[in-house]
Design an enzyme around this catalytic site. Structure first.
Site, PDB file in Angstrom:
ATOM      1  NE  ARG A   7      -0.520  -0.081   4.940  1.00 37.97           N
ATOM      2  CZ  ARG A   7      -0.702   0.599   6.057  1.00 37.97           C
ATOM      3  NH1 ARG A   7      -1.570   1.586   6.102  1.00 37.97           N
ATOM      4  NH2 ARG A   7      -0.048   0.291   7.148  1.00 37.97           N
ATOM      5  CB  SER A  34      -5.561   3.308   6.010  1.00 37.31           C
ATOM      6  OG  SER A  34      -5.832   3.776   7.310  1.00 37.31           O
ATOM      7  CD  GLU A  55     -17.288   1.909   1.900  1.00 33.46           C
ATOM      8  OE1 GLU A  55     -18.544   1.838   2.016  1.00 33.46           O
ATOM      9  OE2 GLU A  55     -16.552   2.295   2.820  1.00 33.46           O
ATOM     10  CG  HIS A 106      -5.705  -2.091   5.118  1.00 39.98           C
ATOM     11  ND1 HIS A 106      -5.261  -1.082   4.294  1.00 39.98           N
ATOM     12  CD2 HIS A 106      -5.342  -1.733   6.377  1.00 39.98           C
ATOM     13  CE1 HIS A 106      -4.652  -0.151   5.014  1.00 39.98           C
ATOM     14  NE2 HIS A 106      -4.683  -0.520   6.283  1.00 39.98           N
ATOM     15  CG  ASP A 114      -8.647  -3.059  12.011  1.00 33.81           C
ATOM     16  OD1 ASP A 114      -8.511  -2.619  13.181  1.00 33.81           O
ATOM     17  OD2 ASP A 114      -8.493  -2.360  11.003  1.00 33.81           O
ATOM     18  NE  ARG A 164      -2.379  -2.180   9.605  1.00 35.20           N
ATOM     19  CZ  ARG A 164      -1.867  -2.747  10.707  1.00 35.20           C
ATOM     20  NH1 ARG A 164      -1.728  -4.048  10.768  1.00 35.20           N
ATOM     21  NH2 ARG A 164      -1.493  -1.999  11.724  1.00 35.20           N
TER      22      ARG A 164
END
Lengths: 311, 275
Positions: A7, A34, A55, A106, A114, A164
């Site tokens: 990322r 992020s 989204e 991610h 998470d 990530r």
């Protein structure tokens, strides 16, 4: 050697390539820090659109921009891109074959703490089943940089799967990255390990471990999951007669599924899939989850031996 | 507009209505009710307002139209054919295997279709993208979208409504075809979408309510939208589902059923007298 997450390489590539390709625009859904699209935002604020936590609207807006000749990169987490907005991707992007790049970060269990709600393990399966979609899952920073430029030059919808977690370098320089062409990283004769994304460096470690035991593994970076490179699969299977796939994704419908489809129809050889075994993940440190869900180098080694034993 | 223009537009609307009936009867499936309710809106846009060139459908500076209520395809197709985008013979192949005209609009193959639609709730987001592209490129084109009233039950509509206001898309105008009916009944019975005006206002839009079959009302509203700066405009068009065919008007049953031969003849006969 510092580890770099794909990322991060994506954010850097956007900021760099935005200069050269003026039609590139970037959209995010409140995750730009992020997904690292904020790197592009800093340099090109007029070509960056935060669509907020929506989204479906993110994908539709990107589609509309593409109808006007823009090359939109729409970014959010893989879970929300392919899950929440699946039908928008199908009907507003893929069906009209619009030039939208869905760069989703991610992905997989290495998002870590998470937990399962955020760990997309089915995103490639979802995207594979959609006609007109191309799927790329780069292994490291350099191949991500190459993948992003290839995506800009490729006309049509594309799903780019990014991680990530920092990953070691697989490539140093002069990588010949072509969409739809796997890269032969190591030649071998006893077993073929076909990996994508996060699992490529794991596959290379597994290969070293196998070598110590006198087993020669061929390692392929299958950065494009669709269209899958049938030629490299069949050529390698013909040579080694045993195949292992390795992906940070459900073993159903992703890389393992794609390779199995090719082998079953065109060149059947024993095959073992390494990946998430059709279960949801959980919270935890990324590398602890890698161990718990069985996608370590030693898991790839075990799979290789199992495939060889079935020859 | 002057009387002559008004009469010409009414004539166009009448031709479009007849084509809708004829093509649906030939296809033996499709959506007459919500096509007939939007005839005046499309007639006004394509024959009076929009800057388009049927011989160059991909012209980058053209005004755009997105039929977010994609099941209204027959009204879009008959309008595009009347405007000269493709031969009218195509209308008779609607929904048939191998035909250009798909059950819902397909931008890849149909000249003049600016966005593929059909799954409700998605057209406004695409319209926003087109309007944003116009802003980035300093182009003067305008974007029009047509939504159904039942379609407002889709959450994505409100995501997009928020986006359009946030980015001050004053080059975007949305029509709501407010005929009050959807497949399972009235909007009120299925899931109440009212009050519509207040909802769009609360989302930061300029809102105008008109009689959606009155071409002069449509003209006034479109002019007002063009003169409204800093925010997008929503035009709530009060319409009659099935407008122009007595036995279809305000009938839920005519949402997605095509007329048979006898019904077609009856409808066409009614449409001999211009509304």
């Amino acid at each position: 050697m510092a580890k770099i997450a794909t990322r991060e390489a994506y954010g850097a590539a956007l900021a760099e390539l935005g200069e050269k390709y003026e039609n590139v625009v970037v959209l995010d859904a409140d995750l730009s820090q992020s997904t690292k699209t904020n790197e592009f935002k800093k340099k090109f604020p007029d070509r960056f659109f935060n669509i907020g936590i929506s989204e479906q609207d993110l994908m539709g807006t990107a589609a509309g921009l593409a109808t006007c000749g823009k090359i939109p990169f729409a970014s959010t987490f893989a879970m929300f891109a392919t899950g929440r907005a699946f039908e928008q991707i199908r009907n507003s992007i893929a069906y009209p074959k619009l030039n939208v790049k869905i760069a989703a970060t991610h992905a997989g269990i290495t998002i870590g703490e998470d937990g399962a709600s955020h760990q997309a393990i089915e995103d490639m399966a979802l995207m594979r089943a959609v006609p007109n979609m191309t799927i790329v899952n780069p292994a490291d920073a350099l191949s991500t940089r190459k993948a992003i430029e290839a995506a800009i030059l490729h006309k049509g919808p594309m799903y780019i799967r990014l991680g990530r977690l920092g990953v070691p370098e697989v490539y140093k320089e002069n990588i010949d990255f072509q969409i739809g062409k796997g890269i032969l990283l190591e030649e071998g004769k006893d077993v073929t390990i076909i990996a994508c994304g996060f699992m490529v460096h794991i596959a290379l470690e597994a290969s070293s471990m196998l070598k110590e035991e006198g087993i020669s593994a061929e390692v392929i970076d299958m950065h494009t999951i669709k269209p899958i490179d049938e030629e490299i699969i069949i050529n390698s299977a013909r040579k080694t007669r045993a195949v292992v796939t390795a992906e940070e994704h459900n073993i159903i419908g992703g890389l393992g599924g794609a390779v199995a489809e090719v082998l079953c129809e065109k060149y059947p050889v024993p095959m073992v899939r390494v990946g998430i075994k059709d279960v949801f993940g959980q919270s935890g440190k990324p590398m602890e989850l890698v161990e718990l869900y069985g996608i370590r180098p030693k898991d790839v080694v075990a799979a290789a031996k199992k495939a060889i034993a079935k020859k | 507009m002057d009387n002559k223009t008004l009469e010409q537009l009414k004539e166009k609307a009448n031709i479009i209505r007849k084509d809708i009936i004829t093509m649906l009867a030939e296809a033996k499936s499709g959506h007459p009710g919500g096509s007939l309710s939007a005839v005046e809106i499309l007639t006004y846009l394509y024959f009076k307002e929009m800057n388009v060139d049927p011989s160059n459908p991909q012209w980058p500076d053209r005004d755009r139209f997105v039929l977010s209520k994609g099941h209204g395809a027959p009204v879009l197709y008959s309008t595009l054919a009347e405007k000269g985008y493709f031969p009218k013979e195509e209308l008779m192949k609607l929904r048939k295997t191998g035909a250009m005209l798909q059950g819902h609009p397909d931008m890849k193959d149909t000249p003049g279709v600016d966005m593929s639609t059909g799954s409700l709730g998605q057209g406004l987001s695409a319209s926003n993208g087109m309007a944003l592209a116009g802003k980035i490129d300093n182009k003067n084109y305008r974007v029009y979208a047509l939504l159904g009233d039942g379609e407002m039950q889709e959450g994505q509509v409100w995501e997009a409504a928020m986006t359009a206001a946030h980015y001050k898309l004053d080059n975007l105008t949305v029509f709501i075809d407010n005929n009050g009916l959807q497949i399972d009944g009235t909007n009120e019975d299925v899931k109440n979408v009212n009050p519509i005006e207040e909802k769009w206002k609360a989302f930061g839009w300029h809102v105008i309510t008109i009689d959606g079959h009155d071409l002069q009302h449509i003209e006034m509203a479109v002019e007002e939208a063009k003169n409204t700066k800093g925010k997008p405009t929503a035009i709530i068009a009060k319409t009659v589902k099935g407008k122009g065919v007595s036995f279809m008007e305000n009938q839920v049953g005519w949402h997605g059923v095509a007329p048979n031969e006898e019904q077609k003849e009856k409808a066409l006969k009614e449409l001999e007298v211009r509304i």
